[in-house]
Design an enzyme around this catalytic site. Sequence first.
Site, PDB file in Angstrom:
ATOM      1  N   LYS A 209      27.813  40.650  45.858  1.00 46.63           N
ATOM      2  CA  LYS A 209      27.156  40.867  47.148  1.00 46.63           C
ATOM      3  C   LYS A 209      26.139  42.009  47.045  1.00 46.63           C
ATOM      4  O   LYS A 209      25.001  41.881  47.442  1.00 46.63           O
ATOM      5  CB  LYS A 209      28.218  41.180  48.206  1.00 46.63           C
ATOM      6  CG  LYS A 209      27.643  41.458  49.572  1.00 46.63           C
ATOM      7  CD  LYS A 209      28.716  41.664  50.610  1.00 46.63           C
ATOM      8  CE  LYS A 209      28.095  42.200  51.892  1.00 46.63           C
ATOM      9  NZ  LYS A 209      29.062  42.438  52.943  1.00 46.63           N
ATOM     10  N   GLU A 215      31.519  46.830  37.251  1.00 45.62           N
ATOM     11  CA  GLU A 215      32.223  45.846  36.419  1.00 45.62           C
ATOM     12  C   GLU A 215      31.362  44.608  36.210  1.00 45.62           C
ATOM     13  O   GLU A 215      31.204  44.105  35.096  1.00 45.62           O
ATOM     14  CB  GLU A 215      33.534  45.405  37.098  1.00 45.62           C
ATOM     15  CG  GLU A 215      34.626  46.441  37.120  1.00 45.62           C
ATOM     16  CD  GLU A 215      34.623  47.262  38.402  1.00 45.62           C
ATOM     17  OE1 GLU A 215      33.531  47.463  38.996  1.00 45.62           O
ATOM     18  OE2 GLU A 215      35.715  47.712  38.805  1.00 45.62           O
ATOM     19  N   GLY A 270      32.693  40.807  51.675  1.00 41.04           N
ATOM     20  CA  GLY A 270      32.999  40.369  50.308  1.00 41.04           C
ATOM     21  C   GLY A 270      34.228  39.472  50.239  1.00 41.04           C
ATOM     22  O   GLY A 270      34.214  38.409  49.628  1.00 41.04           O
ATOM     23  N   ARG A 271      35.315  39.892  50.890  1.00 44.18           N
ATOM     24  CA  ARG A 271      36.571  39.119  50.781  1.00 44.18           C
ATOM     25  C   ARG A 271      36.582  37.896  51.695  1.00 44.18           C
ATOM     26  O   ARG A 271      37.561  37.170  51.751  1.00 44.18           O
ATOM     27  CB  ARG A 271      37.771  40.026  51.044  1.00 44.18           C
ATOM     28  CG  ARG A 271      37.678  40.854  52.309  1.00 44.18           C
ATOM     29  CD  ARG A 271      38.696  41.975  52.323  1.00 44.18           C
ATOM     30  NE  ARG A 271      38.499  42.868  53.455  1.00 44.18           N
ATOM     31  CZ  ARG A 271      37.671  43.906  53.473  1.00 44.18           C
ATOM     32  NH1 ARG A 271      36.945  44.188  52.403  1.00 44.18           N
ATOM     33  NH2 ARG A 271      37.558  44.670  54.537  1.00 44.18           N
ATOM     34  N   GLU A 356      42.921  44.866  51.673  1.00 43.04           N
ATOM     35  CA  GLU A 356      41.634  45.571  51.744  1.00 43.04           C
ATOM     36  C   GLU A 356      41.152  45.620  53.201  1.00 43.04           C
ATOM     37  O   GLU A 356      40.430  46.520  53.600  1.00 43.04           O
ATOM     38  CB  GLU A 356      40.583  44.900  50.844  1.00 43.04           C
ATOM     39  CG  GLU A 356      39.391  45.792  50.550  1.00 43.04           C
ATOM     40  CD  GLU A 356      38.490  45.281  49.430  1.00 43.04           C
ATOM     41  OE1 GLU A 356      38.583  45.799  48.299  1.00 43.04           O
ATOM     42  OE2 GLU A 356      37.683  44.362  49.676  1.00 43.04           O
ATOM     43  N   HIS A 387      63.605  32.455  40.033  1.00 46.21           N
ATOM     44  CA  HIS A 387      64.315  32.953  38.854  1.00 46.21           C
ATOM     45  C   HIS A 387      63.838  34.348  38.467  1.00 46.21           C
ATOM     46  O   HIS A 387      64.096  34.807  37.360  1.00 46.21           O
ATOM     47  CB  HIS A 387      64.131  31.978  37.689  1.00 46.21           C
ATOM     48  CG  HIS A 387      64.689  30.624  38.005  1.00 46.21           C
ATOM     49  ND1 HIS A 387      66.007  30.295  37.761  1.00 46.21           N
ATOM     50  CD2 HIS A 387      64.140  29.550  38.619  1.00 46.21           C
ATOM     51  CE1 HIS A 387      66.228  29.049  38.172  1.00 46.21           C
ATOM     52  NE2 HIS A 387      65.112  28.576  38.706  1.00 46.21           N
ATOM     53  N   LYS A 515      35.727  54.865  42.618  1.00 42.24           N
ATOM     54  CA  LYS A 515      34.452  54.487  41.983  1.00 42.24           C
ATOM     55  C   LYS A 515      33.635  55.741  41.659  1.00 42.24           C
ATOM     56  O   LYS A 515      33.062  55.871  40.586  1.00 42.24           O
ATOM     57  CB  LYS A 515      33.621  53.612  42.949  1.00 42.24           C
ATOM     58  CG  LYS A 515      34.097  52.182  43.071  1.00 42.24           C
ATOM     59  CD  LYS A 515      33.083  51.385  43.902  1.00 42.24           C
ATOM     60  CE  LYS A 515      33.673  50.090  44.412  1.00 42.24           C
ATOM     61  NZ  LYS A 515      32.791  49.357  45.318  1.00 42.24           N
TER      62      LYS A 515
HETATM   63  O1  F6P Z   1      36.522  46.468  45.834  1.00 43.35           O
HETATM   64  C1  F6P Z   1      35.478  46.748  46.688  1.00 43.35           C
HETATM   65  C2  F6P Z   1      34.519  45.600  46.821  1.00 43.35           C
HETATM   66  O2  F6P Z   1      33.421  46.083  47.518  1.00 43.35           O
HETATM   67  C3  F6P Z   1      35.114  44.380  47.509  1.00 43.35           C
HETATM   68  O3  F6P Z   1      35.159  44.487  48.868  1.00 43.35           O
HETATM   69  C4  F6P Z   1      34.207  43.306  47.010  1.00 43.35           C
HETATM   70  O4  F6P Z   1      34.749  42.035  47.216  1.00 43.35           O
HETATM   71  C5  F6P Z   1      34.099  43.687  45.552  1.00 43.35           C
HETATM   72  O5  F6P Z   1      34.067  45.100  45.571  1.00 43.35           O
HETATM   73  C6  F6P Z   1      32.912  43.142  44.821  1.00 43.35           C
HETATM   74  O6  F6P Z   1      31.718  43.542  45.416  1.00 43.35           O
HETATM   75  P1  F6P Z   1      30.339  42.856  45.058  1.00 43.35           P
HETATM   76  O7  F6P Z   1      30.407  41.424  45.457  1.00 43.35           O
HETATM   77  O8  F6P Z   1      29.310  43.607  45.844  1.00 43.35           O
HETATM   78  O9  F6P Z   1      30.121  42.974  43.584  1.00 43.35           O
END
Ligand code: F6P
Length: 548
Positions: A209, A215, A270-271, A356, A387, A515
């Site tokens: 987003k 990452e 995002g979620r 979240e 189990h 972060k």
């Molecule tokens: O973990 C924080 C967050 O901002 C989430 O809300 C989001 O889904 C994820 O990181 C990834 O964010 P992006 O889509 O901006 O890479």
Amino acid sequence: MLKNYSPTQAKAWQKLEKHYKEIAPKHLRELFAQEPQRFEKFSLQLDDMLFDLSKNRITEETLSLLTELAEEMELPAAIESMFQGEPINATEGRAVLHTALRNFSDESLEVDGENILPEVREVQQQMKTFCQKLHSGEWTGYTGKPINHVVNIGIGGSDLGPQMICEALKSYKKENIEISFISNVDGTDAAETLRHLNPETTLFIIASKTFTTKETITNANTAREWFLKKAEDKEHVKKHFVALSTNVEAVVEFGIASENIFRFWDWVGGRFSLWSAIGLSIACALGYDRFEELLKGAEAMDKHFRQAPLRQNIPAQLALLSIWYTNFFGCQTHAVLPYDQYLRLLPDYLQQLMMESNGKSTDRNGKTVTYETQPVVWGAAGTNSQHSFFQLIHQGTVLIPSDFIAPAISQNPLGQHHALLLSNFFAQTEALMKGKTEEEVREELSKKNMSSEELEQLVPHKVFEGNKPSTSIMFKQLSPYTLGNLVAMYEHKTFVQGVIWNVYSFDQWGVELGKQLAGTIEGELLQDKQASHDSSTAGLIDYYRNNR
Ligand code: F6P
């Protein structure tokens, strides 16, 4: 706008506190004996989805008091605020309109004075055209070969939703396309995925987003390096990299062609984004038509949520049940137990969605809450989970409400498997509810050949208290439509909980500190910069430096 006061000030809250004292000592066996029609009374249905709430520690009075609480907290107005695009994500000044992504009506929906639906349809058309080219083999890689492997690179909402849906609907997958996901910044994730792939026939979807998530950008750079090692010419990147983002500038800077950008908007959290361009990996795996069925299933739940009276409103009632257990019974966790191997990633997805969203301790006034908010969400597919951790649910010291989820028809009707699977589902909810009394244990053991001393020793260990609440969710078959329905239900449940707890459900400031600190430490590890830390953090950094 959202009502802004503590739920504990609501009259219904005080009534629920009193009511809790009457319900807490009652056993579910007793409630079923008193009300043999509990199933009819406490089941809700939408299309072929069945939600059986009857094995919960509730009476009609409980649900009417909880519904009263929702009314006092002005839930119906809050629902309208969301659907109409008011900026209810106040700490980020944004509307919350993932529902617009699955709105197939002709209505107009304005954000900042502009109808957003035409733009939504435009991106959907772009996704559809892209999928058609991919599936027909018209979209080829740099050597002219068709693409046969799509890799989604993203994390959090840009990974968990699409990955869960692709896994859940695996049996609907297109035959000529494989799909993989890289999310973790641990190089092992990229290395293990790329190891088996051919750059000539692989396409990368960079899903972010913000397009600033460390990452994802790191994994995207690694994928590009891996690709260019073989393809050599940067021009070829165009045929192998597409991006899904709200941040067009950053994508272009990364080197992805502007025609390969699938946009979405800051009013998609995002979620909550799997319904947007972030769902491109789903459409690639299943075909665009299936993706649209998923959206339509979600749309049906949206309509139900917006229109159904609160007492019949499935997401609202499930959310209120969770409030009942969290705030009155003091439950700190909630288990999600899909009896469908295809849904094994659902608990992971729901963890982000719920934790979240509502893992907050500051209310909408900026004050620390004086009541509990989001419980820990966890779980795993049955019967495997039986189990591992079911022992604790049955006989442990904590009360764990749970959702059992299963289809009536299996996608893989192998012999007796499905009947056996569902026997376990039904048996577990029954066992959790009923338990086994001391008399029942004695009677059972007395039929066995054992001394009375042995019997006496064993009895207390074999007693099951029971009275453990569960909600059963069943549907005919797992289809894109049903799954859309189910996931949208959990989204709205999350929203309702946030309204009652008076927290902002659509921001996530709690992920920022880690972060920020990682940014500082990264400089120390990669460029030998110095920063001051507590002795533990400094000691760990030293250990790494000395042993790397
Ligand atoms: O973990 C924080 C967050 O901002 C989430 O809300 C989001 O889904 C994820 O990181 C990834 O964010 P992006 O889509 O901006 O890479």
